[in-house]
Design a protein around this motif. Sequence first.
Motif, PDB file in Angstrom:
ATOM      1  N   GLU A   7       0.835  -1.196   0.000  1.00  0.00           N
ATOM      2  CA  GLU A   7       0.000   0.000   0.000  1.00  0.00           C
ATOM      3  C   GLU A   7       0.870   1.247   0.000  1.00  0.00           C
ATOM      4  O   GLU A   7       2.026   1.213   0.419  1.00  0.00           O
ATOM      5  CB  GLU A   7      -0.896   0.015   1.249  1.00  0.00           C
ATOM      6  N   GLY A   8       0.306   2.357  -0.450  1.00  0.00           N
ATOM      7  CA  GLY A   8       1.014   3.626  -0.430  1.00  0.00           C
ATOM      8  C   GLY A   8       1.540   4.021  -1.786  1.00  0.00           C
ATOM      9  O   GLY A   8       0.949   3.687  -2.818  1.00  0.00           O
ATOM     10  N   SER A   9       2.661   4.706  -1.789  1.00  0.00           N
ATOM     11  CA  SER A   9       3.276   5.184  -3.028  1.00  0.00           C
ATOM     12  C   SER A   9       4.745   4.783  -3.053  1.00  0.00           C
ATOM     13  O   SER A   9       5.563   5.360  -2.338  1.00  0.00           O
ATOM     14  CB  SER A   9       3.149   6.708  -3.140  1.00  0.00           C
ATOM     15  N   PHE A  10       5.059   3.782  -3.857  1.00  0.00           N
ATOM     16  CA  PHE A  10       6.437   3.296  -3.898  1.00  0.00           C
ATOM     17  C   PHE A  10       7.388   4.373  -4.391  1.00  0.00           C
ATOM     18  O   PHE A  10       8.471   4.570  -3.830  1.00  0.00           O
ATOM     19  CB  PHE A  10       6.521   2.063  -4.800  1.00  0.00           C
ATOM     20  N   TRP A  11       7.017   5.102  -5.443  1.00  0.00           N
ATOM     21  CA  TRP A  11       7.939   6.074  -6.025  1.00  0.00           C
ATOM     22  C   TRP A  11       8.095   7.321  -5.161  1.00  0.00           C
ATOM     23  O   TRP A  11       9.058   8.067  -5.312  1.00  0.00           O
ATOM     24  CB  TRP A  11       7.502   6.443  -7.444  1.00  0.00           C
ATOM     25  N   ASN A  12       7.178   7.535  -4.223  1.00  0.00           N
ATOM     26  CA  ASN A  12       7.369   8.577  -3.225  1.00  0.00           C
ATOM     27  C   ASN A  12       8.075   8.041  -1.980  1.00  0.00           C
ATOM     28  O   ASN A  12       8.251   8.772  -1.006  1.00  0.00           O
ATOM     29  CB  ASN A  12       6.029   9.193  -2.828  1.00  0.00           C
ATOM     30  N   CYS A  62       5.375  -0.258 -10.691  1.00  0.00           N
ATOM     31  CA  CYS A  62       4.633   0.838 -10.065  1.00  0.00           C
ATOM     32  C   CYS A  62       4.724   2.122 -10.869  1.00  0.00           C
ATOM     33  O   CYS A  62       5.702   2.369 -11.565  1.00  0.00           O
ATOM     34  CB  CYS A  62       5.137   1.072  -8.642  1.00  0.00           C
ATOM     35  N   TYR A  63       3.717   2.958 -10.686  1.00  0.00           N
ATOM     36  CA  TYR A  63       3.643   4.220 -11.399  1.00  0.00           C
ATOM     37  C   TYR A  63       4.589   5.242 -10.796  1.00  0.00           C
ATOM     38  O   TYR A  63       4.665   5.384  -9.577  1.00  0.00           O
ATOM     39  CB  TYR A  63       2.218   4.773 -11.348  1.00  0.00           C
ATOM     40  N   LYS A  64       5.285   5.964 -11.654  1.00  0.00           N
ATOM     41  CA  LYS A  64       6.107   7.077 -11.195  1.00  0.00           C
ATOM     42  C   LYS A  64       5.228   8.315 -11.066  1.00  0.00           C
ATOM     43  O   LYS A  64       4.359   8.555 -11.905  1.00  0.00           O
ATOM     44  CB  LYS A  64       7.237   7.350 -12.191  1.00  0.00           C
ATOM     45  N   PRO A  65       5.438   9.119 -10.026  1.00  0.00           N
ATOM     46  CA  PRO A  65       4.646  10.347  -9.898  1.00  0.00           C
ATOM     47  C   PRO A  65       4.866  11.261 -11.093  1.00  0.00           C
ATOM     48  O   PRO A  65       5.972  11.458 -11.561  1.00  0.00           O
ATOM     49  CB  PRO A  65       5.205  10.988  -8.623  1.00  0.00           C
ATOM     50  N   SER A  66       3.790  11.832 -11.590  1.00  0.00           N
ATOM     51  CA  SER A  66       3.870  12.756 -12.726  1.00  0.00           C
ATOM     52  C   SER A  66       2.619  13.632 -12.710  1.00  0.00           C
ATOM     53  O   SER A  66       1.648  13.362 -12.016  1.00  0.00           O
ATOM     54  CB  SER A  66       3.962  11.996 -14.057  1.00  0.00           C
TER      55      SER A  66
END
Length: 240
Positions: free
Chosen positions: A161-166, A228-232
Amino acid sequence: MSRIHPSSSSSENKISNDPVKVSSSPKLTTLTVWKRSSMSFQGTDGFTVYDGHGRLAFRVDNYSRNNGWSCATNEAATPLVLMDGSGRPLLTLKPQIFSFQSQWNGCVYREDHKGSSNKDRTIFLMRRPSSTFFGRTRNQESQCEAEVFFNHHTEPEYRIEGSFWNRNSRIRSIARGEVVAKIIRKRTGGGSSSSTMVLSEEVFSLVVSPGFDPQLIMAFVVILDRICYKPSLFTPLMCS
């Protein structure tokens, strides 16, 4: 650049180049993960992982994102090998071709009785949940990023859960209902929060709870890096 591995003023914690074998421990395990191959070849894209004493614990060396194609991820379809600090192969991580949920299979590396050809025994599979197929918004950091299945079970045993790229993720055991590992931003510097510096996303901490295998958790991290998605500003349909 600041040192990325754990530091200490004590003489017994001086940085060593000797590899260390990391296994399940009754104590909390904190690893420093550097998103860079320990090899210096141009174009490599891997991981270098240090234990709490700055010794090399895990490696993923010399693979490139530009030498293959996999449906739904547009990433290299070449298997990755998680090694210990000395280069001994531990787990082979294989992308499932034509998987719209970006599935990867974690396999135990082994040889046949003649020691000539290699065979792999799948122990888990990891994939994005179907709910993320059409992307996610920037404020959905509580959303599940991936699920892990063992022994061909239809229900996942772990959820990320959460944001891997963050670098703000939690790996949760569904059966136990507890967080077994965290991926968090790496801080370096003094003891007070005002004197510490947050390092870039290329360097982060992996904290594994007592009784869980850091080797297995690190394998999850390597796969997360691929699916996982990179923040953009604009959320893509596929991982970049």
